[in-house]
Design an enzyme around this catalytic site. Structure first.
Site, PDB file in Angstrom:
ATOM      1  N   ASP A  97      36.837  51.384  46.839  1.00 48.95           N
ATOM      2  CA  ASP A  97      38.273  51.224  47.097  1.00 48.95           C
ATOM      3  C   ASP A  97      38.469  50.876  48.580  1.00 48.95           C
ATOM      4  O   ASP A  97      37.969  51.588  49.464  1.00 48.95           O
ATOM      5  CB  ASP A  97      38.973  52.545  46.747  1.00 48.95           C
ATOM      6  CG  ASP A  97      40.490  52.460  46.875  1.00 48.95           C
ATOM      7  OD1 ASP A  97      40.994  51.602  47.630  1.00 48.95           O
ATOM      8  OD2 ASP A  97      41.176  53.268  46.221  1.00 48.95           O
ATOM      9  N   GLY A  98      39.230  49.813  48.816  1.00 55.03           N
ATOM     10  CA  GLY A  98      39.462  49.366  50.193  1.00 55.03           C
ATOM     11  C   GLY A  98      40.142  50.419  51.046  1.00 55.03           C
ATOM     12  O   GLY A  98      39.898  50.516  52.250  1.00 55.03           O
ATOM     13  N   ASP A 128      43.245  40.966  49.738  1.00 57.03           N
ATOM     14  CA  ASP A 128      43.350  39.978  48.650  1.00 57.03           C
ATOM     15  C   ASP A 128      43.213  40.743  47.338  1.00 57.03           C
ATOM     16  O   ASP A 128      42.210  40.649  46.639  1.00 57.03           O
ATOM     17  CB  ASP A 128      42.216  38.946  48.808  1.00 57.03           C
ATOM     18  CG  ASP A 128      42.260  37.893  47.720  1.00 57.03           C
ATOM     19  OD1 ASP A 128      43.267  37.821  46.990  1.00 57.03           O
ATOM     20  OD2 ASP A 128      41.274  37.144  47.591  1.00 57.03           O
ATOM     21  N   SER A 129      44.239  41.525  47.027  1.00 58.01           N
ATOM     22  CA  SER A 129      44.122  42.422  45.866  1.00 58.01           C
ATOM     23  C   SER A 129      44.838  41.837  44.653  1.00 58.01           C
ATOM     24  O   SER A 129      45.453  40.774  44.735  1.00 58.01           O
ATOM     25  CB  SER A 129      44.750  43.771  46.210  1.00 58.01           C
ATOM     26  OG  SER A 129      46.142  43.640  46.279  1.00 58.01           O
ATOM     27  N   GLN A 160      38.736  47.021  34.771  1.00 59.33           N
ATOM     28  CA  GLN A 160      39.753  46.112  34.216  1.00 59.33           C
ATOM     29  C   GLN A 160      39.155  45.178  33.152  1.00 59.33           C
ATOM     30  O   GLN A 160      37.934  45.017  33.061  1.00 59.33           O
ATOM     31  CB  GLN A 160      40.376  45.281  35.344  1.00 59.33           C
ATOM     32  CG  GLN A 160      39.362  44.567  36.238  1.00 59.33           C
ATOM     33  CD  GLN A 160      39.836  44.387  37.676  1.00 59.33           C
ATOM     34  OE1 GLN A 160      41.024  44.369  37.937  1.00 59.33           O
ATOM     35  NE2 GLN A 160      38.902  44.245  38.611  1.00 59.33           N
ATOM     36  N   ASP A 197      36.447  37.401  43.767  1.00 55.17           N
ATOM     37  CA  ASP A 197      35.978  36.056  43.422  1.00 55.17           C
ATOM     38  C   ASP A 197      35.266  35.368  44.579  1.00 55.17           C
ATOM     39  O   ASP A 197      34.529  34.406  44.379  1.00 55.17           O
ATOM     40  CB  ASP A 197      37.171  35.206  42.968  1.00 55.17           C
ATOM     41  CG  ASP A 197      38.335  35.323  43.947  1.00 55.17           C
ATOM     42  OD1 ASP A 197      38.265  34.741  45.032  1.00 55.17           O
ATOM     43  OD2 ASP A 197      39.316  36.039  43.636  1.00 55.17           O
TER      44      ASP A 197
HETATM   45  N1  SAM Z   1      44.285  36.020  44.484  1.00 58.93           N
HETATM   46  C1  SAM Z   1      44.428  36.947  43.473  1.00 58.93           C
HETATM   47  C2  SAM Z   1      45.834  37.246  43.049  1.00 58.93           C
HETATM   48  O1  SAM Z   1      46.680  37.573  43.911  1.00 58.93           O
HETATM   49  O2  SAM Z   1      46.105  37.142  41.869  1.00 58.93           O
HETATM   50  C3  SAM Z   1      43.614  38.146  43.742  1.00 58.93           C
HETATM   51  C4  SAM Z   1      42.231  37.817  43.394  1.00 58.93           C
HETATM   52  S1  SAM Z   1      40.995  39.003  43.577  1.00 58.93           S
HETATM   53  C5  SAM Z   1      40.129  38.718  42.068  1.00 58.93           C
HETATM   54  C6  SAM Z   1      41.716  40.589  43.387  1.00 58.93           C
HETATM   55  C7  SAM Z   1      40.665  41.685  43.438  1.00 58.93           C
HETATM   56  O3  SAM Z   1      41.192  42.831  44.087  1.00 58.93           O
HETATM   57  C8  SAM Z   1      40.176  42.151  42.076  1.00 58.93           C
HETATM   58  O4  SAM Z   1      38.855  41.723  41.887  1.00 58.93           O
HETATM   59  C9  SAM Z   1      40.292  43.687  42.145  1.00 58.93           C
HETATM   60  O5  SAM Z   1      39.184  44.342  41.568  1.00 58.93           O
HETATM   61  C10 SAM Z   1      40.397  43.920  43.646  1.00 58.93           C
HETATM   62  N2  SAM Z   1      41.061  45.167  44.037  1.00 58.93           N
HETATM   63  C11 SAM Z   1      42.240  45.650  43.575  1.00 58.93           C
HETATM   64  N3  SAM Z   1      42.515  46.825  44.158  1.00 58.93           N
HETATM   65  C12 SAM Z   1      41.503  47.105  45.014  1.00 58.93           C
HETATM   66  C13 SAM Z   1      41.226  48.180  45.887  1.00 58.93           C
HETATM   67  N4  SAM Z   1      42.052  49.236  45.992  1.00 58.93           N
HETATM   68  N5  SAM Z   1      40.087  48.125  46.648  1.00 58.93           N
HETATM   69  C14 SAM Z   1      39.239  47.061  46.545  1.00 58.93           C
HETATM   70  N6  SAM Z   1      39.443  46.029  45.704  1.00 58.93           N
HETATM   71  C15 SAM Z   1      40.555  46.045  44.944  1.00 58.93           C
END
Ligand code: SAM
Length: 278
Positions: free
Chosen positions: A137-138, A155-156, A31, A86
């Protein structure tokens, strides 16, 4: 003054921020990552054009994402945080003394590196010895796990792109399999103002899998729609009840907030019956 125009895929309005300074602009394999400085919100983390957190109000989101189910669970020891690159969710989980291990599963390691550099008070817990980092990937991480975890927290980013894998019935089934008895699960589920149908959709999908599903909300100044929802589920215990003494060092979450955050049952029923007229 330069302006940042947010590009939220699901928002009917556009948020515009004054930019004092662009502190970072880059591209990871997953991203676009940007950090800007705003005179009111402080530093802001932006992924793919969408605001993820601001220094000013990140605690509302992180405390409410984590502490509600962590206080409903009688003894959370093994906790999974999916996303949350984060480190804010990990920081909050670490406040619970019962916790022995945190599996921090963030697909994009660069988000954590940027957070360590620009948001040290948010990322403060990620190098704690209790934290095991998995950059993947979670949905893949959780697939192979059986009765291992007490709490799973998602928290994605918004429900789009590679975050979509975290909102499918297959994923929820895998989460259920991965939980020990009394296990609990929480995920963000967008805004009750702007994304009512998405909230209902996440709830309905979770209800296909978990015996207990509930919904609570919190005000977030910087997320589209502001009236932000969290969808939570449990294998056996009611999520509205607090089962342990509350952690002390929170700025917004408290026992009272826990009780008031859940949607009143009459409103919840109307939402799920699609009777809300907005
Ligand atoms: N609080 C924030 C919001 O709702 O806007 C989310 C913050 S956190 C930075 C979101 C993170 O989820 C990102 O760093 C992203 O890379 C991660 N993410 C998204 N999809 C994911 C997945 N399938 N597996 C693991 N991490 C994932």
């Amino acid at each position: 003054m330069i302006k940042f125009f947010e590009k939220d895929p699901y928002s009917p309005i556009q948020y515009v921020y004054d930019v004092e300074k662009v502190l970072y602009k880059g591209k990871s394999p997953f991203q676009d990552i940007m950090v800007i400085e705003n005179s009111y919100f402080g530093k802001i983390l932006i992924l793919d054009g969408v605001v993820q957190l601001t220094e000013k109000d990140e605690f509302f989101y992180h405390e409410m994402l984590v502490h509600v189910i962590m206080h409903s669970h009688p003894e959370p020891k093994r906790v999974v945080v999916i996303g949350g690159g984060d480190g804010g969710a990990v920081r909050e989980v670490l406040k619970h003394e019962t916790v022995e291990r945190i599996y921090f599963v963030e697909i994009d390691r660069e988000v954590t590196e940027i957070s360590k550099r620009f948001f040290p008070t948010v990322s403060s817990g990620v190098d704690d010895p209790k934290v095991e980092i998995h950059n993947m990937d979670g949905a893949e991480f959780i697939k192979s796990r059986t009765e291992e975890f007490d709490v799973v927290i998602v928290d994605s980013t918004d429900i789009i792109g590679f975050a979509k894998s975290l909102f499918t019935v297959e994923f929820f089934k895998a989460v259920k399999e991965s939980l020990r008895d009394r296990g609990m699960f929480v995920t963000l589920s967008e805004s009750l103002h702007f994304h009512k149908d998405m909230v209902v959709n996440v709830q309905e999908t979770m209800r296909l899998v978990f015996p207990i599903v509930d919904l609570y909300t919190t005000p977030i100044a910087t997320y589209a729609g502001n009236w932000w929802t969290f969808s939570c589920a449990s294998l056996s215990l009611d999520l509205r009840q607090i089962r342990r003494e509350c952690v002390k060092d929170t700025r917004y979450y408290s026992e009272e907030i826990h009780q008031q955050a859940f949607l009143p049952l009459s409103l919840y029923k109307k939402l799920m019956n699609k009777e809300l007229e907005w």
